[in-house]
Design a protein around this motif. Structure first.
Motif, PDB file in Angstrom:
ATOM      1  N   SER A  57       0.832  -1.213   0.000  1.00 48.10           N
ATOM      2  CA  SER A  57       0.000   0.000   0.000  1.00 48.10           C
ATOM      3  C   SER A  57       0.860   1.254   0.000  1.00 48.10           C
ATOM      4  CB  SER A  57      -0.939   0.003   1.215  1.00 48.10           C
ATOM      5  OG  SER A  57      -0.234   0.185   2.435  1.00 48.10           O
ATOM      6  N   VAL A  58       2.016   1.194   0.656  1.00 44.81           N
ATOM      7  CA  VAL A  58       2.931   2.335   0.650  1.00 44.81           C
ATOM      8  C   VAL A  58       3.503   2.557  -0.749  1.00 44.81           C
ATOM      9  CG1 VAL A  58       5.183   3.141   1.495  1.00 44.81           C
ATOM     10  CG2 VAL A  58       3.503   2.192   3.099  1.00 44.81           C
ATOM     11  N   LEU A  59       3.931   1.476  -1.395  1.00 42.46           N
ATOM     12  CA  LEU A  59       4.516   1.605  -2.727  1.00 42.46           C
ATOM     13  C   LEU A  59       3.483   2.039  -3.764  1.00 42.46           C
ATOM     14  CD1 LEU A  59       6.921  -1.480  -2.702  1.00 42.46           C
ATOM     15  CD2 LEU A  59       7.554   0.942  -2.615  1.00 42.46           C
ATOM     16  N   LYS A  60       2.228   1.688  -3.564  1.00 39.59           N
ATOM     17  CA  LYS A  60       1.176   2.159  -4.473  1.00 39.59           C
ATOM     18  C   LYS A  60       1.042   3.678  -4.434  1.00 39.59           C
ATOM     19  CE  LYS A  60      -1.830  -1.928  -4.669  1.00 39.59           C
ATOM     20  NZ  LYS A  60      -3.151  -2.509  -4.263  1.00 39.59           N
ATOM     21  N   CYS A  61       1.412   4.277  -3.308  1.00 37.72           N
ATOM     22  CA  CYS A  61       1.396   5.731  -3.192  1.00 37.72           C
ATOM     23  C   CYS A  61       2.724   6.340  -3.622  1.00 37.72           C
ATOM     24  CB  CYS A  61       1.099   6.133  -1.748  1.00 37.72           C
ATOM     25  SG  CYS A  61      -0.499   5.595  -1.112  1.00 37.72           S
ATOM     26  N   GLU A  62       3.824   5.665  -3.303  1.00 36.67           N
ATOM     27  CA  GLU A  62       5.159   6.231  -3.547  1.00 36.67           C
ATOM     28  C   GLU A  62       5.559   6.199  -5.026  1.00 36.67           C
ATOM     29  OE1 GLU A  62       7.783   7.084  -1.140  1.00 36.67           O
ATOM     30  OE2 GLU A  62       6.341   7.127   0.498  1.00 36.67           O
ATOM     31  N   HIS A  63       5.169   5.162  -5.737  1.00 37.56           N
ATOM     32  CA  HIS A  63       5.481   5.033  -7.165  1.00 37.56           C
ATOM     33  C   HIS A  63       4.476   5.890  -7.925  1.00 37.56           C
ATOM     34  CE1 HIS A  63       5.876   3.309 -11.151  1.00 37.56           C
ATOM     35  NE2 HIS A  63       6.800   2.442 -10.758  1.00 37.56           N
ATOM     36  N   LYS A  64       4.924   6.994  -8.512  1.00 38.69           N
ATOM     37  CA  LYS A  64       3.986   7.981  -9.052  1.00 38.69           C
ATOM     38  C   LYS A  64       3.096   7.423 -10.162  1.00 38.69           C
ATOM     39  CE  LYS A  64       6.865  11.981  -7.836  1.00 38.69           C
ATOM     40  NZ  LYS A  64       6.024  12.417  -6.717  1.00 38.69           N
ATOM     41  N   TYR A  65       3.623   6.515 -10.979  1.00 39.08           N
ATOM     42  CA  TYR A  65       2.794   5.946 -12.040  1.00 39.08           C
ATOM     43  C   TYR A  65       1.785   4.949 -11.455  1.00 39.08           C
ATOM     44  CZ  TYR A  65       1.423   3.459 -16.302  1.00 39.08           C
ATOM     45  OH  TYR A  65       0.705   2.874 -17.326  1.00 39.08           O
ATOM     46  N   TRP A  66       2.247   4.082 -10.552  1.00 41.11           N
ATOM     47  CA  TRP A  66       1.348   3.136  -9.891  1.00 41.11           C
ATOM     48  C   TRP A  66       0.241   3.905  -9.164  1.00 41.11           C
ATOM     49  CZ3 TRP A  66       3.472  -1.382  -6.330  1.00 41.11           C
ATOM     50  CH2 TRP A  66       2.471  -2.359  -6.185  1.00 41.11           C
ATOM     51  N   SER A  67       0.631   4.978  -8.493  1.00 41.65           N
ATOM     52  CA  SER A  67      -0.346   5.781  -7.777  1.00 41.65           C
ATOM     53  C   SER A  67      -1.390   6.372  -8.726  1.00 41.65           C
ATOM     54  CB  SER A  67       0.370   6.907  -7.016  1.00 41.65           C
ATOM     55  OG  SER A  67      -0.543   7.635  -6.225  1.00 41.65           O
ATOM     56  N   ARG A  68      -0.943   6.861  -9.887  1.00 37.67           N
ATOM     57  CA  ARG A  68      -1.900   7.402 -10.855  1.00 37.67           C
ATOM     58  C   ARG A  68      -2.879   6.327 -11.338  1.00 37.67           C
ATOM     59  NH1 ARG A  68      -2.469  12.536  -9.835  1.00 37.67           N
ATOM     60  NH2 ARG A  68      -0.865  13.942 -10.669  1.00 37.67           N
ATOM     61  N   LEU A  69      -2.385   5.117 -11.549  1.00 35.72           N
ATOM     62  CA  LEU A  69      -3.272   4.033 -11.972  1.00 35.72           C
ATOM     63  C   LEU A  69      -4.319   3.742 -10.894  1.00 35.72           C
ATOM     64  CD1 LEU A  69      -0.690   1.548 -13.562  1.00 35.72           C
ATOM     65  CD2 LEU A  69      -2.266   3.079 -14.763  1.00 35.72           C
ATOM     66  N   GLU A  70      -3.891   3.726  -9.617  1.00 32.87           N
ATOM     67  CA  GLU A  70      -4.821   3.456  -8.521  1.00 32.87           C
ATOM     68  C   GLU A  70      -5.787   4.627  -8.320  1.00 32.87           C
ATOM     69  OE1 GLU A  70      -5.124   0.607  -7.224  1.00 32.87           O
ATOM     70  OE2 GLU A  70      -3.263  -0.359  -7.889  1.00 32.87           O
ATOM     71  N   GLN A  71      -5.310   5.846  -8.541  1.00 33.54           N
ATOM     72  CA  GLN A  71      -6.195   7.008  -8.457  1.00 33.54           C
ATOM     73  C   GLN A  71      -7.259   6.942  -9.555  1.00 33.54           C
ATOM     74  OE1 GLN A  71      -3.543  10.358  -8.761  1.00 33.54           O
ATOM     75  NE2 GLN A  71      -2.355   9.699  -6.989  1.00 33.54           N
ATOM     76  N   ARG A  72      -6.830   6.566 -10.748  1.00 32.93           N
ATOM     77  CA  ARG A  72      -7.776   6.488 -11.869  1.00 32.93           C
ATOM     78  C   ARG A  72      -8.854   5.439 -11.595  1.00 32.93           C
ATOM     79  NH1 ARG A  72      -5.034   5.828 -17.605  1.00 32.93           N
ATOM     80  NH2 ARG A  72      -4.790   3.665 -16.918  1.00 32.93           N
ATOM     81  N   ALA A  73      -8.503   4.414 -10.832  1.00 34.25           N
ATOM     82  CA  ALA A  73      -9.470   3.353 -10.510  1.00 34.25           C
ATOM     83  C   ALA A  73     -10.403   3.749  -9.369  1.00 34.25           C
ATOM     84  CB  ALA A  73      -8.724   2.073 -10.145  1.00 34.25           C
ATOM     85  N   SER A  74     -10.029   4.734  -8.547  1.00 34.70           N
ATOM     86  CA  SER A  74     -10.816   5.035  -7.348  1.00 34.70           C
ATOM     87  C   SER A  74     -11.393   6.441  -7.323  1.00 34.70           C
ATOM     88  CB  SER A  74      -9.957   4.818  -6.093  1.00 34.70           C
ATOM     89  OG  SER A  74      -8.787   5.612  -6.141  1.00 34.70           O
TER      90      SER A  74
END
Length: 442
Positions: free
Chosen positions: A96-113
Motif C-alpha cells: 500500500s505504501v509503494l502504491k502511493c510512492e510510485h507515481k505511475y502506480w499511484s496514478r493508476l490506482e487514483q484512476r481506478a478510485s
C-alpha cells in the motif's frame, strides 16, 4: 506508565524538540536510527545496505523497540513499514505504501478510485530517444521520475527542445534514487501493468493550475481521520513552493472536504491502514475542478512545527499513537498562534555559499520574531548545485518557521525575514573569487 522506546529514522535536534511537545513525552524515550546525513542529505542511496544497517542497529538496541516512526521521504518512508512489520509493530503494508510512492502506480490506482480528480498522464522510458512520440499530452506538461525527492528532476515541458533538455538532466541523475527504488519494488509482487515501469521510469502529466492545499491525517484500523489542512503557496514564477500555511484559508471549507473525501476513497482503495499520510490537491476555481497531485505515506516534518504553534502539539502526536497501536488523538487550536507557516529561503543561481546565519543571527531573529526557528539547508563552502534533494528550478538554502495572528501578517513577516537573513554567495565558476560576493537572502 512504563517508558516506551520510540525509534525515529533520521532524527534531527529540531525534530527531537518537536517530539517533546507531545502529550506524555515524559513517558517516551526517543532514539535515532541511522543519521540524517546518511538517510536524507545524500545524492546516492543503497536501499538494501541502509535497511541492513537499520536492522542491525535495532537488533543491537539494549531495550524494547516499541514503535518506529518516519517523517522523511524515500528511503525512510519505505524502510519504516518494513522494519515495523518485521517486529510485529503497527504499520501500513509495504504494497500500500509503494502504491502511493510510485507515481505511475499511484496514478493508476487514483484512476481506478477517484477518476474525476486525475489529470492526464503517461509513463515513459527516459532512455528512449523516441520517448516523446509515446506521450499523448499537449504542451505544456510536466515530467518527473516515478520516485524523486521533492521537485528534484521535475520539469515543465514547453516544447520538444525543452523535453530533450530535461531528458539529458534526468538521464544523468535518475538512477541515484531509481536503482534504490527498484530494490524496494522487488520486495512486492507488481501487477502486470507495472512490470516494465520500474524505479528509473518517468511520468508525463497534464499541466494543471489552481490553488493548492494539503490535508494531513491518519488511518487507524480502517478509519480515516484528518487533523489539519494546509495551504501550499507557490512563488511568483509558479515553479516552487515558497510557503506552507496552517490552517488553510485559500480554498473554501466545502472544497477542503472534497479533498478529504477523495483522499479517504483512495486510501481505502489501496488498502493503506495503521499509518499517517498527507495528500496534495489543486483546485481550479474557475472550472471548480479538483486535481490530486500526490499522496505521501507519512506525517510531513515540514508541518510539525506548524501544528505545534497552532494546535499545541506537533503531528508526532498522532504518529506515535499510530505506531504504538493506539487510536490517534490531536489537540485542536491550543497553541500560542492563530496561524503558522514554513517559509523557504531561495537562491536562484548556482553559487558557492560564503556565509550563512550564525547562532547570533538566529538569536536576533528569534528576538525580533518570537517563536521563529531557522533551519539551514546549506552551509559555508557548499556549492548549491551539489546539494542533495534540491528543486530543479531554484536552490533552497534555508527554511524558517514562524507564527502570527493572521495570514496577512505571515506574508509580511515572511518577506521581511527573507530580506534580513545574512546569506552570502560567491560565483560558482571553476575559480571562485572571494571578492565577488553578492549579499541578500534571495
Amino acid at each position: 506508565m512504563e517508558q516506551k522506546n520510540i525509534h525515529v529514522l533520521g532524527l534531527t535536534e529540531v525534530q527531537r524538540h518537536e517530539l517533546e511537545t507531545v502529550s506524555g513525552a515524559e513517558n517516551y524515550a526517543f532514539h535515532n536510527v541511522l543519521d540524517y546525513e546518511r538517510l536524507v542529505e545524500t545524492a546516492e542511496i543503497d536501499f538494501e545496505e541502509l535497511l541492513a544497517a537499520a536492522r542491525s542497529q535495532l537488533d543491537a538496541f539494549d531495550g524494547t523497540v516499541d514503535a518506529i516512526i518516519a517523517h522523511w521521504d524515500f528511503p525512510v518512508s519505505v524502510m519504516t513499514p518494513i522494519l515495523a512489520a518485521e517486529r510485529g509493530l503497527p504499520a501500513p503494508s509495504l504494497e500500500s505504501v509503494l502504491k502511493c510512492e510510485h507515481k505511475y502506480w499511484s496514478r493508476l490506482e487514483q484512476r481506478a478510485s477517484i477518476p474525476e480528480c486525475v489529470p492526464g498522464f503517461a509513463a515513459f522510458d527516459p532512455f528512449d530517444d523516441h520517448a516523446l512520440d509515446t506521450i499523448d499530452l499537449d504542451f505544456p506538461f510536466w515530467v518527473k521520475p516515478v520516485k524523486a525527492h521533492s521537485s528534484n528532476l521535475g520539469f515543465k515541458i514547453e516544447d520538444e527542445a525543452s523535453f530533450h533538455e530535461a531528458l539529458a538532466e534526468i538521464r544523468e541523475h535518475i538512477e541515484e534514487i531509481g536503482d534504490a527504488f527498484d530494490a524496494a519494488l522487488s520486495m512486492v509482487e507488481l501487477p502486470p501493468e507495472l512490470q516494465q515501469w520500474g524505479g528509473n521510469t518517468c511520468l508525463a502529466e497534464q499541466f494543471v493550475q489552481g490553488t493548492q492545499a494539503a490535508p494531513e491525517g491518519t488511518v487507524f484500523r480502517g478509519t480515516v481521520r484528518i487533523h489539519g489542512v494546509l495551504d501550499m503557496h507557490k512563488d511568483a514564477d509558479g515553479t516552487s513552493f515558497d510557503r506552507l500555511d496552517y490552517p488553510a484559508s485559500s480554498v473554501p471549507e466545502d472544497v477542503q472536504q472534497r479533498m478529504i473525501d477523495a483522499t479517504e476513497r483512495y486510501m481505502k482503495h489501496v488498502g493503506f491502514d495503521n499509518g499517517c499520510f498527507n495528500s496534495e490537491f489543486m483546485w481550479d476555481e474557475e472550472a471548480d475542478q479538483l486535481w490530486i497531485i500526490e499522496v505521501n505515506t507519512r506525517i510531513s516534518q515540514s508541518h510539525s512545527d506548524l501544528f505545534a504553534k497552532v494546535d499545541g502539539a506537533s503531528n508526532h502526536e498522532v504518529a506515535i499513537d499510530i505506531a504504538l497501536g493506539r487510536e490517534p488523538r490531536m489537540p485542536h487550536r491550543q497553541g500560542e498562534y492563530a496561524v503558522a507557516a514554513q517559509c523557504m529561503v531561495f537562491h536562484d543561481e548556482d553559487a558557492v555559499v560564503t556565509r550563512v546565519p550564525d547562532d547570533e543571527d538566529k538569536k536576533a531573529l528569534a528576538e525580533r520574531h518570537p517563536g521563529t526557528v531557522l533551519t539551514l539547508m546549506a552551509h559555508e563552502g557548499d556549492r548549491l548545485s551539489e546539494l542533495a534533494g534540491q528543486d530543479s528550478y531554484r536552490f533552497i538554502v534555508g527554511k524558517f518557521y514562524l507564527g502570527a495572528s493572521s495570514h496577512e501578517e505571515l506574508g509580511r513577516f515572511h518577506a521581511r525575514i527573507v530580506q534580513e537573513l545574512p546569506f552570502e554567495y560567491a560565483s560558482a565558476g571553476p575559480d571562485v573569487d572571494d571578492d565577488e560576493d553578492e549579499e541578500g537572502g534571495r
